[in-house]
Design an enzyme around this catalytic site. Sequence first.
Site, PDB file in Angstrom:
ATOM      1  CB  CYS A 175       3.781  30.567 -17.099  1.00 27.36           C
ATOM      2  SG  CYS A 175       4.360  31.938 -16.114  1.00 27.36           S
ATOM      3  N   PRO A 187       0.820  -1.212   0.000  1.00 27.28           N
ATOM      4  CG  PRO A 187       0.058  -0.964   2.201  1.00 27.28           C
ATOM      5  CD  PRO A 187       0.853  -1.875   1.312  1.00 27.28           C
ATOM      6  N   GLY A 188       0.381   2.285  -0.697  1.00 25.12           N
ATOM      7  CA  GLY A 188       1.059   3.576  -0.696  1.00 25.12           C
ATOM      8  C   GLY A 188       0.090   4.658  -0.243  1.00 25.12           C
ATOM      9  CE1 TYR A 233       2.089   7.343  -6.037  1.00 26.22           C
ATOM     10  CE2 TYR A 233       0.036   7.262  -4.785  1.00 26.22           C
ATOM     11  CZ  TYR A 233       1.128   6.621  -5.349  1.00 26.22           C
ATOM     12  OH  TYR A 233       1.259   5.259  -5.216  1.00 26.22           O
TER      13      TYR A 233
HETATM   14  N1  PLP Z   1       2.710  -1.384  -6.034  1.00 25.54           N
HETATM   15  C1  PLP Z   1       2.992  -1.028  -7.304  1.00 25.54           C
HETATM   16  C2  PLP Z   1       3.699  -1.998  -8.166  1.00 25.54           C
HETATM   17  C3  PLP Z   1       2.624   0.241  -7.790  1.00 25.54           C
HETATM   18  O1  PLP Z   1       2.920   0.580  -9.040  1.00 25.54           O
HETATM   19  C4  PLP Z   1       1.951   1.138  -6.916  1.00 25.54           C
HETATM   20  C5  PLP Z   1       1.508   2.465  -7.388  1.00 25.54           C
HETATM   21  O2  PLP Z   1       1.431   2.811  -8.503  1.00 25.54           O
HETATM   22  C6  PLP Z   1       1.687   0.736  -5.617  1.00 25.54           C
HETATM   23  C7  PLP Z   1       2.067  -0.529  -5.206  1.00 25.54           C
HETATM   24  C8  PLP Z   1       1.001   1.621  -4.634  1.00 25.54           C
HETATM   25  O3  PLP Z   1      -0.269   1.988  -5.025  1.00 25.54           O
HETATM   26  P1  PLP Z   1      -1.180   2.852  -4.050  1.00 25.54           P
HETATM   27  O4  PLP Z   1      -0.425   4.062  -3.699  1.00 25.54           O
HETATM   28  O5  PLP Z   1      -2.385   3.154  -4.848  1.00 25.54           O
HETATM   29  O6  PLP Z   1      -1.479   1.996  -2.852  1.00 25.54           O
END
Ligand code: PLP
Length: 425
Positions: free
Chosen positions: A354, A285-286, A382
């Site tokens: 700009c 997860p990110g 992000y």
């Molecule tokens: N794993 C992979 C391979 C990814 O490319 C990404 C994001 O693009 C993530 C995990 C994390 O995704 P998220 O931030 O939506 O949890």
Amino acid sequence: MTHPALPGHPHIAYRGDALFIEDVRVDDLAQAHGTPLFVYSQASMQAALAAYQRGFAGRKLQVCYAMKANSSLAVLQFFARQGCGFDIVSGGELERVVAAGGDVRKVIFSGVGKTRAEMLQALQAGILCFNVESEAELEVLSEVATASGHTAPVSIRVNPNVDPKTHPYISTGLKGNKFGVAHERTLAVYQRAAALPGLQVVGIDFHIGSQITEATPYLDATDRLLDLVQEIEAAGIPIHHIDFGGGLGINYNGDTPPTADALWMQLLAKIDARGYGDRQFMIEPGRSLVGNAGLCVAEVLYLKPGEEKNFCIIDAAMNDLPRPAMYQAFHGIVPLQQAGDAAAPVYDVVGPVCESGDWIGRDRALAVQPGDRLAVLSAGAYCMSMSSNYNTRGRAAEVLVDGPRAHLIRERETAQDTFQGERLL
Ligand code: PLP
């Protein structure tokens, strides 16, 4: 007295008229550090991680935080201290893990374009696994590993051809996307991996997209992945771990994704029913760990009434907050100091860059004057990690709040910083 948190932002709330993040008044931070300023709540990150840990209670789980969402060193350090590994997509990210004190043995390396140099760097560091995204990459990785006297642990990223029902730029598990190996080719690719000299098969993975707000795409993709595990193991290739990627969405604008614990209880019921419940699991997860932990503070520079639109020009821009320009993404925008009930004019909130694409929010009712400060919400993921120096704007400073304490975790970049390393003719 308790203060109702902003929807989706459990540690951001007004106390009286003033916006607080945990126990810190956001305006005090802006006065101390200037704007634009990113501010993160440690308690929010902790709570988001805890939701995953609850969902997997009693299971073998390694969380590999997808650091592309926010790769600031102190954020990585926090997750490393919680026992997390990292999902990386470049040699640079691997260096960040090391600089933050992370454990390289808990690193998985994703990405469709790993270079030979990056493969060697990761092999020498001793990472946990390469998530391989193509047959060509498999061959190169075997060559690099063999030539350097290593064995590369590999998992194949499967493209399950499942629609995650999200923005096309962040959907990754469909046939038309550049990611992963086609479902139909997977068994053959595992057989090849098992036969190549420099590789050892250790796992299987998918990642179907980002900002996913429904459970169904995960359930469908999991079914397809488990079909493959069965086939691959029947062919005599053991799969040690199963990695479900990341992608769980957050509430930007009334979105209602499942919570991490609810999602995983539902998924694990399916996984148990198919007899794979005791495997080693990994997740990446990110956004869901950091997105709603952060906000970006900006100052109103000018109000510019127009015939068709009113503009509220702030000192944060697309170089700080690229998501609206990239994906027409929505970020909530709220004042640091709430005004009375007077009807607020409607503005497009824009930055000084700009480009007409430099907008942060459209049609927002805001009772603000020049010199007032605003918070752009859901800015933990992000944003800083995608920020740039476009228009020779230094990157913003960052602060991490922990209860009543605020730590400056990144200094504001100066103009000189932005052209350091350049040479005149
Ligand atoms: N794993 C992979 C391979 C990814 O490319 C990404 C994001 O693009 C993530 C995990 C994390 O995704 P998220 O931030 O939506 O949890």
